[in-house]
Design a protein around this motif. Structure first.
Motif, short mmCIF file in Angstrom:
data_model
loop_
_atom_site.label_atom_id
_atom_site.label_comp_id
_atom_site.label_asym_id
_atom_site.label_seq_id
_atom_site.Cartn_x
_atom_site.Cartn_y
_atom_site.Cartn_z
N GLU A 136 0.82 -1.21 0.00
CA GLU A 136 0.00 0.00 0.00
C GLU A 136 0.85 1.25 0.00
O GLU A 136 0.50 2.26 -0.64
N ALA A 137 1.97 1.23 0.72
CA ALA A 137 2.87 2.39 0.73
C ALA A 137 3.46 2.63 -0.66
O ALA A 137 3.60 3.78 -1.10
N ARG A 138 3.82 1.56 -1.38
CA ARG A 138 4.34 1.73 -2.74
C ARG A 138 3.26 2.28 -3.67
O ARG A 138 3.55 3.13 -4.53
N ARG A 139 2.03 1.82 -3.51
CA ARG A 139 0.94 2.35 -4.33
C ARG A 139 0.70 3.82 -4.04
O ARG A 139 0.45 4.61 -4.95
N LEU A 140 0.82 4.21 -2.76
CA LEU A 140 0.63 5.61 -2.41
C LEU A 140 1.70 6.49 -3.05
O LEU A 140 1.41 7.58 -3.55
N ARG A 141 2.95 6.03 -3.06
CA ARG A 141 4.01 6.81 -3.70
C ARG A 141 3.77 6.95 -5.20
O ARG A 141 4.02 8.02 -5.78
N ARG A 142 3.29 5.89 -5.85
CA ARG A 142 2.98 5.99 -7.28
C ARG A 142 1.85 6.98 -7.54
O ARG A 142 1.91 7.77 -8.50
N LEU A 143 0.83 6.95 -6.70
CA LEU A 143 -0.27 7.89 -6.88
C LEU A 143 0.18 9.33 -6.65
O LEU A 143 -0.26 10.24 -7.35
N GLN A 144 1.05 9.54 -5.69
CA GLN A 144 1.54 10.89 -5.43
C GLN A 144 2.38 11.42 -6.59
O GLN A 144 2.30 12.60 -6.94
N ARG A 145 3.20 10.55 -7.19
CA ARG A 145 3.97 10.98 -8.37
C ARG A 145 3.03 11.27 -9.54
O ARG A 145 3.24 12.23 -10.30
N ARG A 146 1.99 10.45 -9.71
CA ARG A 146 1.03 10.70 -10.78
C ARG A 146 0.27 12.00 -10.53
O ARG A 146 -0.02 12.76 -11.48
N LEU A 147 -0.05 12.28 -9.26
CA LEU A 147 -0.76 13.52 -8.94
C LEU A 147 0.09 14.74 -9.25
O LEU A 147 -0.43 15.78 -9.68
N ALA A 148 1.39 14.64 -9.03
CA ALA A 148 2.27 15.78 -9.30
C ALA A 148 2.34 16.10 -10.79
O ALA A 148 2.62 17.25 -11.17
N ARG A 149 2.09 15.12 -11.66
CA ARG A 149 2.15 15.35 -13.11
C ARG A 149 0.82 15.77 -13.70
O ARG A 149 0.76 16.14 -14.87
N CYS A 150 -0.26 15.69 -12.90
CA CYS A 150 -1.58 16.04 -13.42
C CYS A 150 -1.75 17.54 -13.54
O CYS A 150 -1.17 18.32 -12.77
N ARG A 151 -2.54 17.94 -14.52
CA ARG A 151 -2.82 19.36 -14.72
C ARG A 151 -3.90 19.80 -13.73
O ARG A 151 -4.89 19.12 -13.50
N ARG A 152 -3.68 20.94 -13.10
CA ARG A 152 -4.62 21.44 -12.09
C ARG A 152 -5.98 21.73 -12.71
O ARG A 152 -6.06 22.34 -13.77
N GLY A 153 -7.02 21.28 -12.01
CA GLY A 153 -8.37 21.49 -12.49
C GLY A 153 -8.89 20.42 -13.41
O GLY A 153 -10.05 20.47 -13.82
N SER A 154 -8.05 19.45 -13.78
CA SER A 154 -8.48 18.41 -14.72
C SER A 154 -9.24 17.31 -13.97
O SER A 154 -9.11 17.14 -12.77
#
Length: 272
Positions: A136-154
């Motif tokens: 679960e911790a590894r999945r959380l890190r992947r989601l956080q990296r994906r969130l950092a690349r997302c465009r705001r408001g999308s």
């Protein structure tokens, strides 16, 4: 009219803060502490449907079904509906729970709180708080990296942010469950519980500490340079806390008078 009510609420919040009964007021933020409260609840507004389900009547919304995590207390007058960061809705009835009865054995325990070990007892027990598992911790890190690349408001950012919120909510639920079960277990086993007032946030910010480096060989091993005693550092701290608490109680009560004394019996009040 709305502005006047908001000013009155702000003034009351500041008065409660300076009175020491509430925390510092904070600005509202979207997605946090979302909800509403219903007062003047009548007994017929809550009815049970099954073993783990019930429903409550919400004004202008009708009957809403919810899961019974525990029985609904009798005589409730209000409830609050809230939404957490994971998008889950919770229903909480306002009621005063019954106190946990003390065992009456006169036992005293010292509790040393820390970062590596959540709580160490003077009895020698080391309690570890549960959190996210390694997958679960590894999945959380992947989601956080994906969130950092997302465009705001999308919409994609909104979905990923909700997934991150669900992971954090799962971790918070486990930690809260551990704290509630541990505190209840200690209250049922000991009459007096001594805790050290620590600033955990400051400890995690600067982990160098103030312990004697020559006496503390590692994070868990303590060796006294005077007598050579060796033991777990956290358990040794918990025993020191228990000893200090006993001295404080003795100093507060004062010297005992030898022989029988004719006086009315009083109930000792111990804060747990």
């Amino acid at each position: 009219m709305v502005q006047q009510q908001a000013l009155r609420d702000f003034a009351q919040a500041m008065a409660n803060y300076f009175a020491g009964t509430h925390g510092r007021p904070t600005w509202r933020k979207a997605g946090r502490h979302e909800g509403f409260r219903i007062v003047a609840v009548k007994p017929e507004c809550v009815r049970r449907l099954g073993r783990h389900t019930a429903e409550v009547r919400v004004p202008r919304a009708g009957w809403m079904r919810f899961r019974l995590s525990r029985p609904v207390p009798d005589g409730v007058k209000s409830y609050r509906v809230t939404e957490d960061r994971a998008g889950r809705w919770h229903l909480a009835f306002a009621a005063v729970p019954d106190p946990v009865p003390a065992p009456g054995n006169g036992a005293t325990v010292g509790v040393d709180r820390g970062v590596a070990v959540a709580a160490a007892l003077s009895t020698g027990e080391l309690l570890t708080m549960t959190g996210l598992r390694p997958p679960e911790a590894r999945r959380l890190r992947r989601l956080q990296r994906r969130l950092a690349r997302c465009r705001r408001g999308s919409r994609r950012r909104h979905r990923v942010k909700a997934a991150v919120g669900r992971m954090h909510a799962r971790e918070a639920d486990r930690r809260k469950d551990w704290v509630e079960k541990t505190s209840t277990d200690l209250a049922r086993r000991f009459d007096t519980i001594a805790l050290e007032a620590l600033n955990i946030r400051a400890m995690t910010a600067s982990a160098r500490g103030t312990v004697d480096r020559e006496a503390r060989e590692s994070q868990a091993v303590f060796r006294c340079r005077a007598c050579g005693h060796t033991g777990n550092a956290d358990v040794n701290a918990a025993r020191n806390i228990r000893t200090a608490a006993g001295r404080a109680v003795a100093a507060r009560e004062g010297p005992r008078v030898a022989g029988p004394v004719h006086r009315e019996s009083q109930r000792d009040r111990l804060s747990v």
